[in-house]
Design a protein around this motif. Structure first.
Motif, PDB file in Angstrom:
ATOM      1  N   LEU A 117      65.211 -63.246 -99.328  1.00  0.00           N
ATOM      2  CA  LEU A 117      65.931 -64.198-100.164  1.00  0.00           C
ATOM      3  C   LEU A 117      67.112 -63.588-100.890  1.00  0.00           C
ATOM      4  CD1 LEU A 117      62.933 -66.183-101.698  1.00  0.00           C
ATOM      5  CD2 LEU A 117      64.139 -66.527 -99.535  1.00  0.00           C
ATOM      6  N   VAL A 118      67.024 -62.324-101.255  1.00  0.00           N
ATOM      7  CA  VAL A 118      68.108 -61.687-101.992  1.00  0.00           C
ATOM      8  C   VAL A 118      69.064 -60.984-101.052  1.00  0.00           C
ATOM      9  CG1 VAL A 118      68.683 -60.002-103.767  1.00  0.00           C
ATOM     10  CG2 VAL A 118      66.662 -61.442-104.034  1.00  0.00           C
ATOM     11  N   ARG A 119      68.522 -60.217-100.104  1.00  0.00           N
ATOM     12  CA  ARG A 119      69.378 -59.445 -99.204  1.00  0.00           C
ATOM     13  C   ARG A 119      69.747 -60.198 -97.934  1.00  0.00           C
ATOM     14  NH1 ARG A 119      71.461 -56.310-102.848  1.00  0.00           N
ATOM     15  NH2 ARG A 119      69.877 -55.184-104.031  1.00  0.00           N
ATOM     16  N   GLY A 120      69.125 -61.328 -97.702  1.00  0.00           N
ATOM     17  CA  GLY A 120      69.498 -62.125 -96.554  1.00  0.00           C
ATOM     18  C   GLY A 120      69.073 -61.571 -95.215  1.00  0.00           C
ATOM     19  N   MET A 121      68.053 -60.710 -95.203  1.00  0.00           N
ATOM     20  CA  MET A 121      67.577 -60.149 -93.950  1.00  0.00           C
ATOM     21  C   MET A 121      66.757 -61.190 -93.200  1.00  0.00           C
ATOM     22  SD  MET A 121      66.537 -56.358 -95.421  1.00  0.00           S
ATOM     23  CE  MET A 121      66.027 -55.652 -93.846  1.00  0.00           C
ATOM     24  N   SER A 122      66.891 -61.211 -91.879  1.00  0.00           N
ATOM     25  CA  SER A 122      66.121 -62.153 -91.078  1.00  0.00           C
ATOM     26  C   SER A 122      64.660 -61.727 -91.054  1.00  0.00           C
ATOM     27  CB  SER A 122      66.666 -62.190 -89.651  1.00  0.00           C
ATOM     28  OG  SER A 122      66.392 -60.971 -88.982  1.00  0.00           O
ATOM     29  N   ALA A 123      63.804 -62.626 -90.574  1.00  0.00           N
ATOM     30  CA  ALA A 123      62.388 -62.294 -90.466  1.00  0.00           C
ATOM     31  C   ALA A 123      62.184 -61.117 -89.518  1.00  0.00           C
ATOM     32  CB  ALA A 123      61.602 -63.511 -89.979  1.00  0.00           C
ATOM     33  N   THR A 124      62.984 -61.061 -88.458  1.00  0.00           N
ATOM     34  CA  THR A 124      62.872 -59.959 -87.495  1.00  0.00           C
ATOM     35  C   THR A 124      63.304 -58.639 -88.114  1.00  0.00           C
ATOM     36  OG1 THR A 124      63.272 -61.459 -85.637  1.00  0.00           O
ATOM     37  CG2 THR A 124      63.620 -59.109 -85.240  1.00  0.00           C
ATOM     38  N   GLU A 125      64.418 -58.653 -88.844  1.00  0.00           N
ATOM     39  CA  GLU A 125      64.888 -57.437 -89.511  1.00  0.00           C
ATOM     40  C   GLU A 125      63.855 -56.950 -90.530  1.00  0.00           C
ATOM     41  OE1 GLU A 125      69.711 -57.756 -89.695  1.00  0.00           O
ATOM     42  OE2 GLU A 125      68.576 -59.191 -90.883  1.00  0.00           O
ATOM     43  N   THR A 126      63.318 -57.871 -91.308  1.00  0.00           N
ATOM     44  CA  THR A 126      62.318 -57.514 -92.306  1.00  0.00           C
ATOM     45  C   THR A 126      61.071 -56.946 -91.645  1.00  0.00           C
ATOM     46  OG1 THR A 126      63.150 -59.277 -93.744  1.00  0.00           O
ATOM     47  CG2 THR A 126      60.982 -58.368 -94.262  1.00  0.00           C
ATOM     48  N   ALA A 127      60.679 -57.555 -90.532  1.00  0.00           N
ATOM     49  CA  ALA A 127      59.505 -57.073 -89.800  1.00  0.00           C
ATOM     50  C   ALA A 127      59.724 -55.661 -89.284  1.00  0.00           C
ATOM     51  CB  ALA A 127      59.183 -58.016 -88.644  1.00  0.00           C
ATOM     52  N   ASP A 128      60.896 -55.400 -88.731  1.00  0.00           N
ATOM     53  CA  ASP A 128      61.212 -54.048 -88.256  1.00  0.00           C
ATOM     54  C   ASP A 128      61.145 -53.044 -89.396  1.00  0.00           C
ATOM     55  OD1 ASP A 128      61.564 -54.418 -85.556  1.00  0.00           O
ATOM     56  OD2 ASP A 128      63.709 -54.796 -85.688  1.00  0.00           O
ATOM     57  N   THR A 181      55.898 -54.604 -89.218  1.00  0.00           N
ATOM     58  CA  THR A 181      54.999 -55.718 -88.980  1.00  0.00           C
ATOM     59  C   THR A 181      55.670 -56.680 -88.010  1.00  0.00           C
ATOM     60  OG1 THR A 181      53.678 -57.438 -90.068  1.00  0.00           O
ATOM     61  CG2 THR A 181      55.849 -56.974 -91.017  1.00  0.00           C
ATOM     62  N   THR A 182      55.251 -57.941 -87.979  1.00  0.00           N
ATOM     63  CA  THR A 182      55.807 -58.917 -87.054  1.00  0.00           C
ATOM     64  C   THR A 182      56.559 -59.997 -87.821  1.00  0.00           C
ATOM     65  OG1 THR A 182      53.849 -60.344 -87.092  1.00  0.00           O
ATOM     66  CG2 THR A 182      53.877 -58.529 -85.482  1.00  0.00           C
ATOM     67  N   PRO A 183      57.521 -60.664 -87.188  1.00  0.00           N
ATOM     68  CA  PRO A 183      58.228 -61.754 -87.865  1.00  0.00           C
ATOM     69  C   PRO A 183      57.281 -62.854 -88.340  1.00  0.00           C
ATOM     70  CG  PRO A 183      59.428 -61.095 -85.893  1.00  0.00           C
ATOM     71  CD  PRO A 183      58.113 -60.367 -85.855  1.00  0.00           C
ATOM     72  N   GLY A 184      56.262 -63.148 -87.540  1.00  0.00           N
ATOM     73  CA  GLY A 184      55.298 -64.157 -87.952  1.00  0.00           C
ATOM     74  C   GLY A 184      54.570 -63.768 -89.225  1.00  0.00           C
ATOM     75  N   ALA A 185      54.181 -62.499 -89.313  1.00  0.00           N
ATOM     76  CA  ALA A 185      53.489 -62.030 -90.510  1.00  0.00           C
ATOM     77  C   ALA A 185      54.412 -62.075 -91.722  1.00  0.00           C
ATOM     78  CB  ALA A 185      52.979 -60.602 -90.291  1.00  0.00           C
ATOM     79  N   ALA A 230      70.187 -57.425 -86.366  1.00  0.00           N
ATOM     80  CA  ALA A 230      69.231 -56.477 -85.795  1.00  0.00           C
ATOM     81  C   ALA A 230      69.062 -56.720 -84.301  1.00  0.00           C
ATOM     82  CB  ALA A 230      67.889 -56.595 -86.518  1.00  0.00           C
ATOM     83  N   ALA A 231      69.062 -57.985 -83.904  1.00  0.00           N
ATOM     84  CA  ALA A 231      68.886 -58.296 -82.486  1.00  0.00           C
ATOM     85  C   ALA A 231      70.044 -57.740 -81.657  1.00  0.00           C
ATOM     86  CB  ALA A 231      68.785 -59.808 -82.297  1.00  0.00           C
ATOM     87  N   ARG A 232      71.250 -57.952 -82.131  1.00  0.00           N
ATOM     88  CA  ARG A 232      72.417 -57.426 -81.424  1.00  0.00           C
ATOM     89  C   ARG A 232      72.432 -55.904 -81.467  1.00  0.00           C
ATOM     90  NH1 ARG A 232      75.507 -57.012 -77.278  1.00  0.00           N
ATOM     91  NH2 ARG A 232      77.654 -56.371 -77.736  1.00  0.00           N
ATOM     92  N   ALA A 233      72.029 -55.333 -82.604  1.00  0.00           N
ATOM     93  CA  ALA A 233      71.990 -53.876 -82.728  1.00  0.00           C
ATOM     94  C   ALA A 233      71.047 -53.265 -81.696  1.00  0.00           C
ATOM     95  CB  ALA A 233      71.558 -53.484 -84.140  1.00  0.00           C
ATOM     96  N   ARG A 234      69.901 -53.899 -81.479  1.00  0.00           N
ATOM     97  CA  ARG A 234      68.956 -53.390 -80.482  1.00  0.00           C
ATOM     98  C   ARG A 234      69.608 -53.335 -79.097  1.00  0.00           C
ATOM     99  NH1 ARG A 234      65.594 -57.085 -82.959  1.00  0.00           N
ATOM    100  NH2 ARG A 234      64.051 -56.213 -84.363  1.00  0.00           N
TER     101      ARG A 234
END
Length: 211
Positions: A162-173, A177-181, A16-20
């Motif tokens: 855990l199943v799809r392997g999405m990062s906290a940032t991707e999940t937040a997007d 919400t936020t990666p911290g949340a 997601a970071a590179r995609a941005r």
């Protein structure tokens, strides 16, 4: 449009970071109607959209639904692209907002509960610890029913992380919400699951060993 989408390969998916970063270059021209730019944007977002839809809709009986929704999201995105206006939010946030609405529509149409951990397979999250891996790998009706006791948002976060392997940032997007949340919710969800595990279970044994 659908023919073009189906030719895209998930192996070319970028973070997601590179995609941005790449989208910042291509989106303005895509909005202006440049064909090459539109195709490039579609190639970047489709794998991310597909992974998101499968995370939200699950697998098994709903696999074909998730695939169809992925295509619907991309068609809707390309249709809405000329009206896109950058108001400071990430373009991926805009993409995930469209995907979220399509997922909700699909759930309403299906009129049945999703089982996102069904046939989940191996855990994809590379930074998961022993407890997380054990919980994500546990099979059967008992494990799924245990996960179903979690709040809906917590279940979604566990599946994405855990199943799809999405990062906290991707999940937040994806969830707005936020990666911290995301990390806090994941921690609370796992803690709640652990509190419900019988001490004789394999998961509890692994969790105690990892503590």
């Amino acid at each position: 449009m659908r023919a073009n989408v189906t030719t895209l390969k998930a192996k070319n998916e970028m973070s997601a970071a590179r995609a941005r970063e790449v989208l910042q270059e291509w989106v303005p021209d895509a909005v202006a109607g440049d064909r090459e730019a539109r195709e490039r944007v579609l190639a970047i977002v489709y794998p991310l959209v597909r992974r998101y839809c499968f995370a939200r809709l699950g697998r098994g009986a709903l696999q074909s639904v998730a695939e169809d929704v992925s295509h619907e999201v991309c068609v809707a995105l390309m249709t809405a692209l000329p009206r896109y206006c950058d108001r400071g939010a990430s373009f991926l946030t805009y993409v995930y907002a469209i995907a979220s609405h399509k997922v909700v529509d699909a759930r309403r149409a299906a009129r049945k509960a999703c089982a996102p951990l069904e046939d989940a397979g191996e855990v994809a999250c590379t930074d998961a610890g022993p407890e997380e891996r054990a919980i994500a790998q546990e099979r059967g009706t008992w494990a799924r029913s245990l996960v179903e006791t979690l709040p809906h948002r917590h279940r979604e976060i566990l599946v994405m992380r855990l199943v799809r392997g999405m990062s906290a940032t991707e999940t937040a997007d994806a969830l707005g919400t936020t990666p911290g949340a995301v990390r806090i919710a994941q921690h609370r969800a796992l803690a709640r699951l652990r509190s419900q595990l019988p001490q004789t279970s394999a998961i509890a044994d692994i969790a105690d060993t990892a503590a």
